[in-house]
Design an enzyme around this catalytic site. Structure first.
Site, PDB file in Angstrom:
ATOM      1  N   LEU A 179      -4.168  -9.073   5.344  1.00 20.90           N
ATOM      2  CA  LEU A 179      -3.753  -8.736   3.967  1.00 20.90           C
ATOM      3  C   LEU A 179      -2.343  -8.158   3.896  1.00 20.90           C
ATOM      4  O   LEU A 179      -1.851  -7.853   2.810  1.00 20.90           O
ATOM      5  CB  LEU A 179      -4.738  -7.737   3.351  1.00 20.90           C
ATOM      6  CG  LEU A 179      -6.197  -8.193   3.248  1.00 20.90           C
ATOM      7  CD1 LEU A 179      -7.031  -7.152   2.509  1.00 20.90           C
ATOM      8  CD2 LEU A 179      -6.321  -9.522   2.537  1.00 20.90           C
ATOM      9  N   GLN A 180      -1.685  -7.979   4.986  1.00 16.58           N
ATOM     10  CA  GLN A 180      -0.292  -7.502   5.047  1.00 16.58           C
ATOM     11  C   GLN A 180      -0.077  -6.247   4.192  1.00 16.58           C
ATOM     12  O   GLN A 180       0.970  -6.089   3.543  1.00 16.58           O
ATOM     13  CB  GLN A 180       0.688  -8.618   4.617  1.00 16.58           C
ATOM     14  CG  GLN A 180       0.706  -9.827   5.519  1.00 16.58           C
ATOM     15  CD  GLN A 180      -0.140 -10.982   4.969  1.00 16.58           C
ATOM     16  OE1 GLN A 180      -0.438 -11.008   3.777  1.00 16.58           O
ATOM     17  NE2 GLN A 180      -0.518 -11.907   5.814  1.00 16.58           N
ATOM     18  N   CYS A 181      -1.081  -5.360   4.145  1.00 18.51           N
ATOM     19  CA  CYS A 181      -0.980  -4.088   3.391  1.00 18.51           C
ATOM     20  C   CYS A 181      -0.758  -4.293   1.891  1.00 18.51           C
ATOM     21  O   CYS A 181      -0.205  -3.403   1.227  1.00 18.51           O
ATOM     22  CB  CYS A 181       0.141  -3.180   3.922  1.00 18.51           C
ATOM     23  SG  CYS A 181      -0.035  -2.719   5.627  1.00 18.51           S
ATOM     24  N   ALA A 182      -1.135  -5.456   1.383  1.00 18.96           N
ATOM     25  CA  ALA A 182      -0.917  -5.713  -0.049  1.00 18.96           C
ATOM     26  C   ALA A 182      -2.180  -6.337  -0.645  1.00 18.96           C
ATOM     27  O   ALA A 182      -2.211  -7.513  -0.989  1.00 18.96           O
ATOM     28  CB  ALA A 182       0.305  -6.614  -0.237  1.00 18.96           C
TER      29      ALA A 182
ATOM     30  N   ASN B  65       0.807  -1.223   0.000  1.00 21.38           N
ATOM     31  CA  ASN B  65       0.000   0.000   0.000  1.00 21.38           C
ATOM     32  C   ASN B  65       0.842   1.277   0.000  1.00 21.38           C
ATOM     33  O   ASN B  65       0.342   2.350  -0.340  1.00 21.38           O
ATOM     34  CB  ASN B  65      -0.948   0.015   1.201  1.00 21.38           C
ATOM     35  CG  ASN B  65      -2.308  -0.585   0.852  1.00 21.38           C
ATOM     36  OD1 ASN B  65      -2.666  -0.669  -0.326  1.00 21.38           O
ATOM     37  ND2 ASN B  65      -3.052  -1.018   1.855  1.00 21.38           N
TER      38      ASN B  65
END
Ligand code: PLP
Length: 396
Positions: free
Chosen positions: A345-348, A107
């Site tokens: 979502l691990q910022c992805a 992100n």
């Protein structure tokens, strides 16, 4: 804060978020440096100020060399990779420009691009990665348009660990004169990066992962000749009478007092990496990782996402467990087994959408320089136990 938790008892497998624990010798050296000359660098001529300034310049030199750069002044410090990526993206892209990126971005790339899309009419193409988690360089070049002003690619994935073919992408960009920015958050400090040889124009890095510095420090290496427009203006300690921000690097992209403690961390981190050997650190992590991946693969109900290839790979994996929400698996690992993992979502979000895990995400385990073989065996046994319980619950 009362520390009721003994960090030595935690099996820390969240190194893709930040490496932990940091080697004690780095922390001790940082503290010594800050206690001895933690003053505002580059602002005055007294000895302590010169010492702090020397630390900053020396670390610029070390990191510029580390990234295959030619000019230490083109190594600029930032607060983290997000800050560095914002500086690079907003400083290279303008109204109506076109950008090519990929679905494996974090992100910290996607959101700045989406803001430019919304507010400045910037067009963005996110090229999907192939089933092995790598992007085809030809798929990137197929998106080139006359107004393409930037290609930005994640070097190493924080979700599935794949390392992208950045040298090939770099050559294609260089042929077309399109600036090429890599997000080296996950690779810097563990995978060699040679900006010149890889035709990378801008390297964005964070300090707190494999470079082994503290949180709050990161930066960019910008190839000489690449003019990233400054987006922040202020004090630089030089030429104070000039009414505008200085054009020359490193001042161009740095405003305000430097993070001396963070820079000390990067400096002593470089020493640690040089002493232990980056290739040795990578080998250590990948050996543990191979065992982790094999162990998880053998557990009924576990699905590994992305690729299981160890080639072009960081020691990061994502898995889901049949019948269990990833967030619950993370909680069980933590509460019942003292294992620190990352879920969701691990910022992805784009890569999760592509993998079909866009709703609940995955459980991510990531190996770091301080992990041991015991940590891995405990983690495998813990996932096996959670999987057995999930199967038992499902059959009831
Ligand atoms: C691939 C990637 N890019 C960018 C970032 C952002 O790094 P920072 O938190 O240091 O800004 C991260 C951090 O997790 C990352 O994994």
């Amino acid at each position: 804060m009362d520390l009721a938790i003994d960090p030595a008892k935690i099996i820390y497998l969240d190194n893709a978020a930040t490496t932990f624990p940091k080697p004690r010798e780095i922390l001790d050296a940082m503290l010594d440096a800050y206690a001895s000359y933690g003053v505002n660098p580059g602002r005055s001529g007294y000895d302590l100020c010169l010492m702090a300034g020397d630390l900053v310049s020396e670390t610029r030199r070390e990191l510029a060399r580390f990234f295959g750069g030619t000019d230490p002044d083109h190594l600029v410090f930032a607060a983290n990779a997000t800050d560095a990526l914002n500086t690079a993206i907003q400083g290279l892209v303008g109204d109506g420009d076109h950008v090519v990126s990929t679905t494996i971005e974090h992100n910290s790339v996607i959101r700045p691009l989406n803001h430019l899309r919304r507010d400045h009419g910037v067009q963005v193409d996110y090229v999907p990665v192939a089933s092995d988690g790598r992007v085809d360089p030809a798929a990137i070049t197929r998106q080139f348009r006359p107004n393409t002003k930037l290609v930005v690619v994640n070097h190493g994935s924080n979700v599935i660990g794949t390392i992208q073919p950045v040298a090939e992408i770099g050559r294609a960009c260089r042929e077309r004169g399109i600036p090429f920015l890599i997000d080296a958050s996950q690779t810097a400090g563990v995978v060699p990066i040679d900006a010149e040889a890889m035709c990378v124009d801008v390297v964005a890095f964070t300090g707190h992962k494999s470079l082994l510095g503290p949180t709050g420090i990161g930066g960019l290496y910008v190839r000489p000749g690449v003019a990233v427009r400054p987006t922040r203006f202020g004090g630089t300690g030089v030429n104070s009478v000039y009414p505008l921000h200085l054009e020359e690097y490193p001042y161009r992209l740095e405003a305000g007092t430097a993070n001396v403690m963070g820079i000390a961390g990067l400096h002593f981190g470089q020493r640690y990496i040089a002493r232990r050997g980056m290739a040795n650190i990578y080998r250590h992590e990948m050996e543990l990782f191979a065992r982790l991946q094999d162990g998880l693969t053998a557990i009924e109900g576990v699905t590994l996402h992305g690729t299981t290839s160890l080639e072009h790979r960081l020691p990061v994996l994502s898995f889901t467990l049949a019948g269990r929400d990833p967030a619950d698996v993370g909680t069980l690992l933590d509460v019942d087994h003292n294992i620190a993992a990352r879920t969701g979502l691990q910022c992805a979000p784009l890569i999760h959408k592509q993998m079909g895990t866009g709703e609940r995400g995955t459980v991510r385990l990531s190996v770091g320089p301080m992990n041991t073989a015991d940590h891995i065996e405990v983690a495998i046994a813990a996932v096996a136990e959670i999987a057995t319980a999930a199967r038992a619950a499902a059959s009831r």
